[in-house]
Design a protein around this motif. Structure first.
Motif, PDB file in Angstrom:
ATOM      1  N   ARG A 157       0.822  -1.211   0.000  1.00 49.30           N
ATOM      2  CA  ARG A 157       0.000   0.000   0.000  1.00 49.30           C
ATOM      3  C   ARG A 157       0.849   1.251   0.000  1.00 49.30           C
ATOM      4  O   ARG A 157       0.439   2.292   0.412  1.00 49.30           O
ATOM      5  N   GLY A 158       2.103   1.147  -0.368  1.00 49.81           N
ATOM      6  CA  GLY A 158       2.957   2.334  -0.341  1.00 49.81           C
ATOM      7  C   GLY A 158       4.184   2.056   0.488  1.00 49.81           C
ATOM      8  O   GLY A 158       4.308   1.040   1.138  1.00 49.81           O
ATOM      9  N   VAL A 159       5.134   2.965   0.457  1.00 52.44           N
ATOM     10  CA  VAL A 159       6.361   2.795   1.208  1.00 52.44           C
ATOM     11  C   VAL A 159       6.124   3.189   2.644  1.00 52.44           C
ATOM     12  O   VAL A 159       5.669   4.282   2.932  1.00 52.44           O
ATOM     13  N   ARG A 160       6.415   2.295   3.589  1.00 54.93           N
ATOM     14  CA  ARG A 160       6.051   2.558   4.974  1.00 54.93           C
ATOM     15  C   ARG A 160       7.103   3.356   5.717  1.00 54.93           C
ATOM     16  O   ARG A 160       6.806   4.132   6.588  1.00 54.93           O
ATOM     17  N   ASN A 161       8.388   3.151   5.403  1.00 51.98           N
ATOM     18  CA  ASN A 161       9.430   3.844   6.147  1.00 51.98           C
ATOM     19  C   ASN A 161       9.699   5.193   5.524  1.00 51.98           C
ATOM     20  O   ASN A 161       9.568   5.393   4.326  1.00 51.98           O
ATOM     21  N   ASP A 162      10.102   6.144   6.363  1.00 47.93           N
ATOM     22  CA  ASP A 162      10.397   7.474   5.869  1.00 47.93           C
ATOM     23  C   ASP A 162      11.775   7.563   5.239  1.00 47.93           C
ATOM     24  O   ASP A 162      12.104   8.546   4.614  1.00 47.93           O
ATOM     25  N   ARG A 163      12.622   6.578   5.441  1.00 53.41           N
ATOM     26  CA  ARG A 163      13.941   6.540   4.834  1.00 53.41           C
ATOM     27  C   ARG A 163      14.179   5.149   4.266  1.00 53.41           C
ATOM     28  O   ARG A 163      13.632   4.181   4.760  1.00 53.41           O
ATOM     29  N   PRO A 164      15.032   5.054   3.227  1.00 52.65           N
ATOM     30  CA  PRO A 164      15.304   3.727   2.694  1.00 52.65           C
ATOM     31  C   PRO A 164      16.068   2.896   3.700  1.00 52.65           C
ATOM     32  O   PRO A 164      16.782   3.410   4.556  1.00 52.65           O
ATOM     33  N   GLU A 165      15.928   1.583   3.594  1.00 56.28           N
ATOM     34  CA  GLU A 165      16.658   0.703   4.489  1.00 56.28           C
ATOM     35  C   GLU A 165      18.144   0.845   4.248  1.00 56.28           C
ATOM     36  O   GLU A 165      18.595   0.987   3.123  1.00 56.28           O
ATOM     37  N   GLU A 166      18.924   0.781   5.311  1.00 64.15           N
ATOM     38  CA  GLU A 166      20.361   0.972   5.174  1.00 64.15           C
ATOM     39  C   GLU A 166      21.094  -0.337   4.917  1.00 64.15           C
ATOM     40  O   GLU A 166      22.275  -0.358   4.693  1.00 64.15           O
ATOM     41  N   SER A 167      20.373  -1.426   4.979  1.00 62.49           N
ATOM     42  CA  SER A 167      20.975  -2.712   4.663  1.00 62.49           C
ATOM     43  C   SER A 167      20.200  -3.329   3.520  1.00 62.49           C
ATOM     44  O   SER A 167      19.114  -2.909   3.167  1.00 62.49           O
TER      45      SER A 167
ATOM     46  N   PRO B  52      13.602  14.618   0.050  1.00 61.20           N
ATOM     47  CA  PRO B  52      12.305  13.956  -0.110  1.00 61.20           C
ATOM     48  C   PRO B  52      12.140  12.740   0.792  1.00 61.20           C
ATOM     49  O   PRO B  52      11.031  12.227   0.930  1.00 61.20           O
ATOM     50  N   LEU B  53      13.241  12.292   1.407  1.00 59.09           N
ATOM     51  CA  LEU B  53      13.185  11.157   2.322  1.00 59.09           C
ATOM     52  C   LEU B  53      13.242  11.586   3.781  1.00 59.09           C
ATOM     53  O   LEU B  53      13.388  10.742   4.664  1.00 59.09           O
ATOM     54  N   ASP B  54      13.141  12.893   4.061  1.00 64.74           N
ATOM     55  CA  ASP B  54      13.167  13.361   5.445  1.00 64.74           C
ATOM     56  C   ASP B  54      12.007  12.768   6.248  1.00 64.74           C
ATOM     57  O   ASP B  54      10.958  12.441   5.686  1.00 64.74           O
ATOM     58  N   PRO B  55      12.184  12.646   7.577  1.00 61.42           N
ATOM     59  CA  PRO B  55      11.073  12.159   8.409  1.00 61.42           C
ATOM     60  C   PRO B  55       9.816  13.002   8.200  1.00 61.42           C
ATOM     61  O   PRO B  55       9.872  14.224   8.149  1.00 61.42           O
ATOM     62  N   GLY B  56       8.702  12.332   8.054  1.00 61.67           N
ATOM     63  CA  GLY B  56       7.442  13.015   7.843  1.00 61.67           C
ATOM     64  C   GLY B  56       7.071  13.196   6.388  1.00 61.67           C
ATOM     65  O   GLY B  56       5.925  13.526   6.076  1.00 61.67           O
ATOM     66  N   ALA B  57       8.028  12.983   5.473  1.00 59.52           N
ATOM     67  CA  ALA B  57       7.739  13.184   4.057  1.00 59.52           C
ATOM     68  C   ALA B  57       6.717  12.191   3.532  1.00 59.52           C
ATOM     69  O   ALA B  57       5.986  12.491   2.591  1.00 59.52           O
ATOM     70  N   SER B  58       6.649  11.021   4.139  1.00 61.19           N
ATOM     71  CA  SER B  58       5.682  10.027   3.684  1.00 61.19           C
ATOM     72  C   SER B  58       4.250  10.523   3.858  1.00 61.19           C
ATOM     73  O   SER B  58       3.386  10.276   3.020  1.00 61.19           O
ATOM     74  N   ARG B  59       4.013  11.253   4.949  1.00 62.72           N
ATOM     75  CA  ARG B  59       2.673  11.772   5.201  1.00 62.72           C
ATOM     76  C   ARG B  59       2.397  13.058   4.441  1.00 62.72           C
ATOM     77  O   ARG B  59       1.303  13.253   3.918  1.00 62.72           O
ATOM     78  N   ASP B  60       3.381  13.958   4.382  1.00 56.98           N
ATOM     79  CA  ASP B  60       3.157  15.249   3.731  1.00 56.98           C
ATOM     80  C   ASP B  60       4.435  15.708   3.036  1.00 56.98           C
ATOM     81  O   ASP B  60       5.251  16.415   3.637  1.00 56.98           O
TER      82      ASP B  60
END
Length: 410
Positions: free
Chosen positions: A37-47, A114-122
């Motif tokens: 349903r979309g990308v859940r984390n606000d940043r890409p996985e580091e591993s 664009p990957l900053d915390p909160g960007a997923s919501r707004d």
């Protein structure tokens, strides 16, 4: 064309709500657990490797990890912008005359990501800052240069100096698809939409994302290529989808998200419901294109430069990865009046999700939007959003409402 097509074998084969394997997933799309349903984390996985390898197929599979040398000096094209290339490490930037000068007194010395915390919501506030103050910037999280203005993004999606990407509707599609039965595509789309709509019409409440949008794009492809519906989830992303539209036909999850945003935009405004309930095909097509502009299902596409490319904020070096903020471009006030407003009647349209050439997958997406509206309003004339519910889109790379709670009986 009949408003009530026969159900046929399709209706008997659709799993009931709650059936397993709901994780519609396209090749290369982010996969963080079903349902998608979309990308859940606000940043890409580091591993687990480069996060760009999990992007939709309209983007390349890798990005450069090296920060390129900044090449500046390009004139700004927008009033109020210094036309600078900014990076997290730079405290100065070249002005329009090529000289170095301090940043404008905005209180920011580093561009937002664009990957900053909160960007997923707004993401829209971040996009606005990037368009106005950082038209070209290198983002260490994305490991790419970032373009956010409509003119720059549109150029990068069509200019041959940018490579490693493909959208449905781009020129290669017209050469790849020469034997497509559009009458059959229209028929199976109509039939699938009406079957799905009738299945939820008698419920007191339903979720159009889980019960309709999730099934229509995949079900249409399955019916078109003769895949039994119960086998669709397992097979349709492979050779079955390729038989219909090759690389583009596998983008089922993208069409699913686009459809969810479209229905959310229409149902959120009673005036739009009234205007589109019995609208001709041409007006529905305009509303579909408007939804793709305002709420594109893929927010970030990636390209790579063949050579140096001058854009409004500076010059991108040759061989550099470039992140194109499609979602930001669609809300650029320099290109669109009242860009945040969903307006099917606007006289300045311009979506960037799909190219303008012939592609069955693009045509199929438009048919799905058209027959979704017709089937839903035919089966449920009083269909409306549930009391107190407003569509809430989430996601970073792909974006759409996770749910659309409706009252079928009004």
């Amino acid at each position: 064309m009949s408003d009530e097509p026969n159900r046929g074998a399709l209706d008997r084969g659709i799993p009931e709500r709650g059936a397993p394997d709901r994780g519609i997933r396209e090749s290369g799309a982010p996969d963080r657990g079903a349902p998608d349903r979309g990308v859940r984390n606000d940043r890409p996985e580091e591993s687990g490797g480069d996060p760009w390898t999990r992007l939709p197929s309209m983007t390349p599979g890798a990005a450069s990890a090296a920060i390129p040398t900044v090449t500046s000096g390009a004139p700004a094209v927008r009033a109020g912008s210094a036309g600078r290339v900014r990076t997290a490490a730079d405290r100065t930037a070249a002005g329009t005359d090529g000289s170095a000068e301090p940043f404008a007194p905005t209180g920011r010395t580093v561009a937002p990501s664009p990957l900053d915390p909160g960007a997923s919501r707004d993401p829209h506030a971040i996009h606005r800052t990037l368009r106005e103050e950082f038209p070209l910037t290198y983002d260490p999280l994305l490991r790419a240069w970032v373009l956010s203005r409509y003119a720059d993004v549109a150029t990068a999606l069509t200019d041959t100096r940018f490579t490693h990407g493909h959208r449905p509707g781009d020129p290669p599609c017209a050469r790849a698809h020469v034997d497509v039965d559009m009458a059959e595509l229209r028929s199976v789309t109509e039939r699938t939409a009406y079957v799905l709509a009738r299945r939820i019409a008698e419920r007191p409440q339903a979720d159009l994302v889980a019960d309709f949008c999730h099934w229509l794009p995949a079900g249409t492809v399955a019916a078109a290529v003769g895949v039994p519906y119960r086998d669709m989830m397992r097979l349709v992303r492979g050779r079955a989808a390729g038989a219909l539209a090759g690389e583009c036909g596998g983008q089922i999850a993208v069409r699913e998200k686009a459809l969810a945003s479209f229905l959310g935009n229409v149902l959120a405004d009673p005036d739009q419901v009234a205007a589109l309930r019995d609208a001709p095909t041409g007006l529905v097509a305009k509303a579909w294109a408007e939804s793709l502009r305002r709420d594109p299902p893929v927010q970030i596409a990636v390209r790579r430069t063949r050579s140096e490319v001058r854009v409004s904020g500076g010059v991108i070096p040759a061989g550099a990865s470039v992140a194109l903020l499609v979602g930001s471009a669609g809300r650029d006030p320099e290109r669109f009046r009242e860009p945040d407003r969903f307006d099917p009647f606007r006289d300045d349209p311009g979506q960037l999700t799909y190219g303008s050439g012939f592609c069955p997958a693009v045509l199929l997406a438009g048919l799905e939007a058209e027959y979704a509206l017709r089937a839903l309003f035919t089966a449920m004339p009083r269909l409306r959003l549930a009391d107190g519910f407003r569509p809430d889109a989430t996601g970073l790379i792909t974006r759409a409402p996770r749910s659309l709670i409706v009252r079928p009986g009004g």
